[in-house]
Design a protein around this motif. Sequence first.
Motif, short mmCIF file in Angstrom:
data_model
loop_
_atom_site.label_atom_id
_atom_site.label_comp_id
_atom_site.label_asym_id
_atom_site.label_seq_id
_atom_site.Cartn_x
_atom_site.Cartn_y
_atom_site.Cartn_z
N HIS A 18 0.86 -1.21 0.00
CA HIS A 18 0.00 0.00 0.00
C HIS A 18 0.89 1.25 0.00
O HIS A 18 1.35 1.66 1.06
CB HIS A 18 -0.92 -0.01 1.24
CG HIS A 18 -1.86 1.15 1.35
ND1 HIS A 18 -3.19 1.00 1.69
CD2 HIS A 18 -1.68 2.49 1.19
CE1 HIS A 18 -3.77 2.18 1.73
NE2 HIS A 18 -2.86 3.12 1.44
N HIS A 63 1.72 5.31 -1.94
CA HIS A 63 1.34 6.44 -2.82
C HIS A 63 2.65 7.18 -3.18
O HIS A 63 2.87 8.29 -2.68
CB HIS A 63 0.43 7.42 -2.10
CG HIS A 63 -0.78 6.88 -1.41
ND1 HIS A 63 -2.06 7.23 -1.79
CD2 HIS A 63 -0.94 6.05 -0.34
CE1 HIS A 63 -2.96 6.64 -0.98
NE2 HIS A 63 -2.30 5.92 -0.09
N LYS A 96 -0.10 3.46 -5.98
CA LYS A 96 -1.40 4.03 -6.35
C LYS A 96 -1.26 5.36 -7.07
O LYS A 96 -0.33 6.12 -6.81
CB LYS A 96 -2.22 4.29 -5.08
CG LYS A 96 -2.41 3.07 -4.19
CD LYS A 96 -3.12 3.45 -2.89
CE LYS A 96 -3.00 2.36 -1.84
NZ LYS A 96 -3.67 1.12 -2.18
N HIS A 127 -9.48 1.87 1.11
CA HIS A 127 -9.07 2.57 2.32
C HIS A 127 -10.32 2.54 3.19
O HIS A 127 -11.31 3.21 2.87
CB HIS A 127 -8.72 4.03 2.02
CG HIS A 127 -7.39 4.24 1.37
ND1 HIS A 127 -7.08 3.79 0.12
CD2 HIS A 127 -6.27 4.87 1.84
CE1 HIS A 127 -5.83 4.15 -0.17
NE2 HIS A 127 -5.32 4.80 0.85
N HIS A 173 -6.01 -0.06 6.41
CA HIS A 173 -6.16 0.85 7.58
C HIS A 173 -6.90 0.12 8.70
O HIS A 173 -6.30 -0.40 9.60
CB HIS A 173 -6.88 2.16 7.24
CG HIS A 173 -6.02 3.12 6.49
ND1 HIS A 173 -4.93 3.72 7.07
CD2 HIS A 173 -6.09 3.58 5.23
CE1 HIS A 173 -4.36 4.52 6.19
NE2 HIS A 173 -5.04 4.44 5.05
N ASP A 214 2.17 2.67 3.88
CA ASP A 214 1.24 3.72 3.41
C ASP A 214 2.04 4.94 2.94
O ASP A 214 1.55 6.06 3.04
CB ASP A 214 0.24 4.12 4.50
CG ASP A 214 -0.90 4.99 3.98
OD1 ASP A 214 -1.11 5.02 2.76
OD2 ASP A 214 -1.58 5.64 4.80
ZN ZN Z 1 -3.26 5.12 1.52
#
Ligand code: ZN
Length: 428
Positions: A86, A88, A155, A256, A279, A331
Amino acid sequence: MTQVKKATLLIKNIGQLITMEGPAPRIGKEMSELGMIENGGIAVAGDEILFVGDSDKVQGKSELAEGCTVIDAKGMVVTPGLIDPHTHPVFSKTREKEFEMRILGKSYMEIANAGGGIRSSVRDLRETEYSVLKEKTKTRLDRFLAYGVTTIEAKSGYGLSTESELKQLEIIKEMNETHPLDLIPTFLGAHETPDEYREEKEKYIDILINEMIPKVVEANLAEFSDIFTEAGVFNVDESRRIQTAAKNAGLKLKFHADELNSVGGGELAAELGAISADHLVYISDQGIKDMAKAKTVAVLLPGTTFSLAGKQYAPARKMIEEGVVVALSTDCNPGSSYSESLPFIISLAALQMKLTAAEALSAVTVNAAAAVDRIGKIGQLCPGMKADITIWNINNYQEIPYHYGVNLVSKVVKNGKLVKQNYIETKN
Ligand code: ZN
Ligand code: IZC
């Protein structure tokens, strides 16, 4: 006649070889199984694992290719290359001012509602040239690799227009082709409602469903579709509509879910057969039961609670007891958790969620492979699987959560090739 595969890489004298062989994914007590071989060795042919076993047997198991690389692990610990399910990583401007605002008392949502947060990253990304964005992303991937990570899920979600979302996904594709790290692409057009549709959210949802998802699928730029299901972002009904459209278009699902509030995100992810829900700090008891039943992987992100200066962490022990597949991730993003250090996340998971070192290692290898739908390919060191290997400059795997905030990784092998060598001495 079948060609006998010749070894191109040998790793010998491994103090603790953590193979993760065995159940995949691991649930409940299985998460404590490491498949450990003491004084182990590995033989690799090309990008594939050929043999895993005793160090003194490794050489005799196969013919050596000319120029075969031999690594003497000198008693170090070896694990599968870590998988971060996960992230970004494609953004330009960082958001350290928001970090300081939170320390001084503002909440993540207060900052977001005032125009900061994801929307500020979106305004910035839209103005940033492809080449600049690519360079910044590459630097982050280099850091992941230095911390022993060999595969990440990556992502989009800072474009929120067809053009800018495709720009991010193109960077992820180009990085996957040119950087040693493997990147698994996820479309996150439903990360937020962009500035221009604040008063017309339905219009944005229509664009997501009827323009963005079809274009992303047509260009073959994503494997997963993700959404920020959260109070004030996309509610459960909106999320169901958007993710059903994505699923019907051929994308696998991630969520999420229940990050800041209990909104039924875990239940929805299970209902739609999502590969993972991530999460889950505020997941309900029903959500836990539903996820266990649907085999939807729980990707826990304790770096987010840490970086939001929160007090509540996801109920990891309860999920493990209830038979949910639990994975861990950084994350890595500019807002709520800016770190590429998955080993630091292991320390947080140990201290704040009471995972043992063995459970946390399962969560960043075999169970993280389940979170990106790659079971049987990565996350375990078994013959036939991808030769992604992390060599740690420690004597005992339990040092990984314990010796925090420094990089314990010595070497990283990706696709059978030595791609990273760190030089900081960390043994004892
Ligand atoms: Zn995220
Ligand atoms: O940029 O703040 N929660 N998405 C959902 C994020 C945090 C990333 C961000």
